[in-house]
Design an enzyme around this catalytic site. Structure first.
Site, short mmCIF file in Angstrom:
data_model
loop_
_atom_site.label_atom_id
_atom_site.label_comp_id
_atom_site.label_asym_id
_atom_site.label_seq_id
_atom_site.Cartn_x
_atom_site.Cartn_y
_atom_site.Cartn_z
N ASN A 23 0.90 -1.27 -0.04
CA ASN A 23 -0.12 -0.05 -0.01
C ASN A 23 0.81 1.22 0.12
OD1 ASN A 23 0.37 -1.19 2.89
ND2 ASN A 23 -0.11 1.01 3.23
N GLY A 27 6.79 -1.14 -2.39
CA GLY A 27 5.82 -2.26 -2.61
C GLY A 27 4.73 -1.61 -3.50
N TYR A 181 17.68 -2.48 13.23
CA TYR A 181 17.01 -2.37 12.06
C TYR A 181 18.29 -3.17 11.02
CZ TYR A 181 15.66 -0.57 7.57
OH TYR A 181 15.22 -0.64 6.19
N1 LIG Z 1 12.75 3.62 1.39
C1 LIG Z 1 14.24 3.15 1.70
O1 LIG Z 1 15.05 4.06 1.39
C2 LIG Z 1 14.53 1.67 2.10
C3 LIG Z 1 16.07 1.47 2.17
C4 LIG Z 1 16.60 0.30 2.40
C5 LIG Z 1 15.40 -0.72 2.54
N2 LIG Z 1 14.26 -0.23 2.45
C6 LIG Z 1 13.18 -1.35 2.54
O2 LIG Z 1 12.06 -1.18 1.85
C7 LIG Z 1 11.04 -2.12 2.18
C8 LIG Z 1 9.73 -1.21 2.03
O3 LIG Z 1 9.85 0.11 2.67
P1 LIG Z 1 9.37 1.47 2.08
O4 LIG Z 1 10.64 2.30 1.85
O5 LIG Z 1 8.71 1.47 0.99
O6 LIG Z 1 8.57 1.86 3.43
P2 LIG Z 1 7.25 2.30 3.71
O7 LIG Z 1 6.68 3.30 2.68
O8 LIG Z 1 7.05 2.75 4.93
O9 LIG Z 1 6.31 0.98 3.37
C9 LIG Z 1 6.34 -0.27 4.41
C10 LIG Z 1 5.43 -1.04 4.16
O10 LIG Z 1 5.45 -1.97 5.10
C11 LIG Z 1 4.33 -2.36 5.79
N3 LIG Z 1 4.26 -2.83 6.84
C12 LIG Z 1 4.61 -2.28 8.30
N4 LIG Z 1 4.28 -3.22 9.20
C13 LIG Z 1 3.83 -4.46 8.86
C14 LIG Z 1 3.28 -5.24 9.47
N5 LIG Z 1 3.48 -5.85 10.76
N6 LIG Z 1 2.47 -6.27 8.63
C15 LIG Z 1 2.45 -6.02 7.19
N7 LIG Z 1 2.99 -4.78 6.54
C16 LIG Z 1 3.62 -4.07 7.31
C17 LIG Z 1 3.55 -0.85 5.85
O11 LIG Z 1 2.13 -0.84 6.11
P3 LIG Z 1 1.39 0.41 6.71
O12 LIG Z 1 1.45 1.50 5.66
O13 LIG Z 1 0.04 -0.10 7.21
O14 LIG Z 1 2.16 1.00 7.76
C18 LIG Z 1 3.84 -0.21 4.51
O15 LIG Z 1 2.90 -0.84 3.50
C19 LIG Z 1 11.33 -2.20 3.72
O16 LIG Z 1 11.43 -3.45 3.79
C20 LIG Z 1 12.49 -1.57 4.17
O17 LIG Z 1 13.01 -1.92 5.08
C21 LIG Z 1 13.61 0.99 2.31
#
Ligand SMILES: NC(=O)c1ccc[n+]([C@@H]2O[C@H](COP(=O)([O-])OP(=O)(O)OC[C@H]3O[C@@H](n4cnc5c(N)ncnc54)[C@H](OP(=O)(O)O)[C@@H]3O)[C@@H](O)[C@H]2O)c1
Length: 313
Positions: A23, A27, A181
């Site tokens: 969402n 993702g 983390y």
């Molecule tokens: N953005 C970056 O620069 C970056 C860098 C390195 C790695 N990552 C990795 O990329 C991945 C995606 O993160 P993002 O950056 O796109 O962040 P994001 O926009 O915060 O998305 C995170 C997603 O994970 C969901 N989530 C959190 N806790 C959950 C749970 N208990 N059960 C099911 N879903 C859950 C959130 O749902 P809600 O919206 O309901 O909270 C949201 O849909 C993560 O694994 C993160 O560690 C991101």
């Protein structure tokens, strides 16, 4: 050689993908791209209303389709219920599970615990996903499907080793949120590598690829600031956003390349520029913290002990 772009991903009509945390952020952008190419994407989200809003956004005028299913990775009962419901639905729809993207994640925040009492970052990012892969393994096996695990450059700072204990994993003390983390994202990478070695050894048709999105503009960082009582810094984050972050669309490209069948099992995909902070998705050397087979096997063993079930293969 020309750089890989998601235009190289073939038409995806008839193929089914599950993306956790679809969402928001990376993702959501990966799901949008796949639905645009005709795929059916299961948005596995903890908040169904947010999932429905995302579904409406990415399916409007798109060739493919999406459905929302509830999944809380911080609750192993929810993971089991999700996997059961999805497996039944796949069977009744006559669909195969072509790929599972372990994307959802949380970063930082205060010391919190999952429903089963495990530290929240490791519990959500690592344990919940391992439980999900295990529960969906029969569906992945029958489809010759792919598991994609989203790690992070933060995994370079992970400190998991062959001496790590169960407590180091699920009840770290003292609790230093950023270090935890890093360990959780290191565990993601170690899991992907170990699972890849296991599928090769077993001659399984499943393939496993890890990736990382560099540093991308999503909800991850602003949520961390709010969770840590520093929400007042969020406007400043918006101001420096173009300097530090690449877009979420760019951040989703490693995930999409990881899903491309031309990317071999065992690969690690991410950007290369500025010490891997941004850029096009490329095939990378696995970080030193994620590449030791003994550490990976040890963490798999600990993970299996915590979950009460060994890895699926
Ligand atoms: N953005 C970056 O620069 C970056 C860098 C390195 C790695 N990552 C990795 O990329 C991945 C995606 O993160 P993002 O950056 O796109 O962040 P994001 O926009 O915060 O998305 C995170 C997603 O994970 C969901 N989530 C959190 N806790 C959950 C749970 N208990 N059960 C099911 N879903 C859950 C959130 O749902 P809600 O919206 O309901 O909270 C949201 O849909 C993560 O694994 C993160 O560690 C991101």
């Amino acid at each position: 050689m020309t750089a890989w772009t998601s235009r190289q991903l073939a038409e995806q009509t008839g193929r089914t993908f599950v993306i956790t945390g679809a969402n928001s952020g990376i993702g959501l952008e990966a799901a949008r791209d796949l639905v645009g190419r005709g795929a059916h994407v299961v948005l596995a989200v903890r908040d169904v209303a947010k999932g429905e809003a995302a579904r409406a956004l990415i399916t409007s005028g798109a060739k493919g389709s999406a459905e929302v299913r509830q999944l809380d990775l911080a609750d192993l009962d929810s993971v089991a219920a999700f996997a059961k419901g999805l497996t039944e639905k796949l069977e009744s729809d006559g669909r195969l599970l072509n790929a599972l993207v372990c994307n959802a994640g949380v970063m930082g925040g205060p010391l919190l615990f999952t429903t089963q009492g495990f530290e929240r970052q490791v519990g959500t990012n690592h344990l919940g996903h391992v439980a999900l892969v295990t529960a969906l393994w029969p569906a992945l096996h029958s489809a010759g499907g792919r598991v994609v695990v989203v790690s992070s450059i933060a995994s370079r700072g992970g400190r998991l080793s062959t001496s790590s204990t169960r407590e180091d994993l699920v009840a770290p003390s003292p609790y230093e949120s950023q270090k935890v983390y890093s360990n959780a994202k290191q565990a993601n990478l170690l899991f992907a590598q170990d699972l890849h070695r296991r599928v090769v050894a077993a001659g399984s048709p499943v393939s496993v690829v890890a990736c990382h999105p560099g540093v991308s503009w999503t909800n991850l960082f602003s949520r961390q600031l709010r969770d840590e009582g520093r929400g007042w810094l969020v406007p400043a984050l918006f101001l420096i956003r173009p300097i530090i972050f690449q877009s979420a669309t760019a951040g989703a490209q490693p995930t999409l390349r990881a899903l491309d069948p031309s990317t071999p099992s065992g690969a690690f995909v991410g950007p290369k520029l500025l010490n891997q902070v941004r850029g096009r998705p490329e095939l990378l050397e696995v970080f030193a913290t994620g590449s030791d087979p003994e550490v990976a096997a040890h963490i798999s063993q600990l993970t299996g002990d915590v979950l009460g079930t060994p890895l699926p293969i």
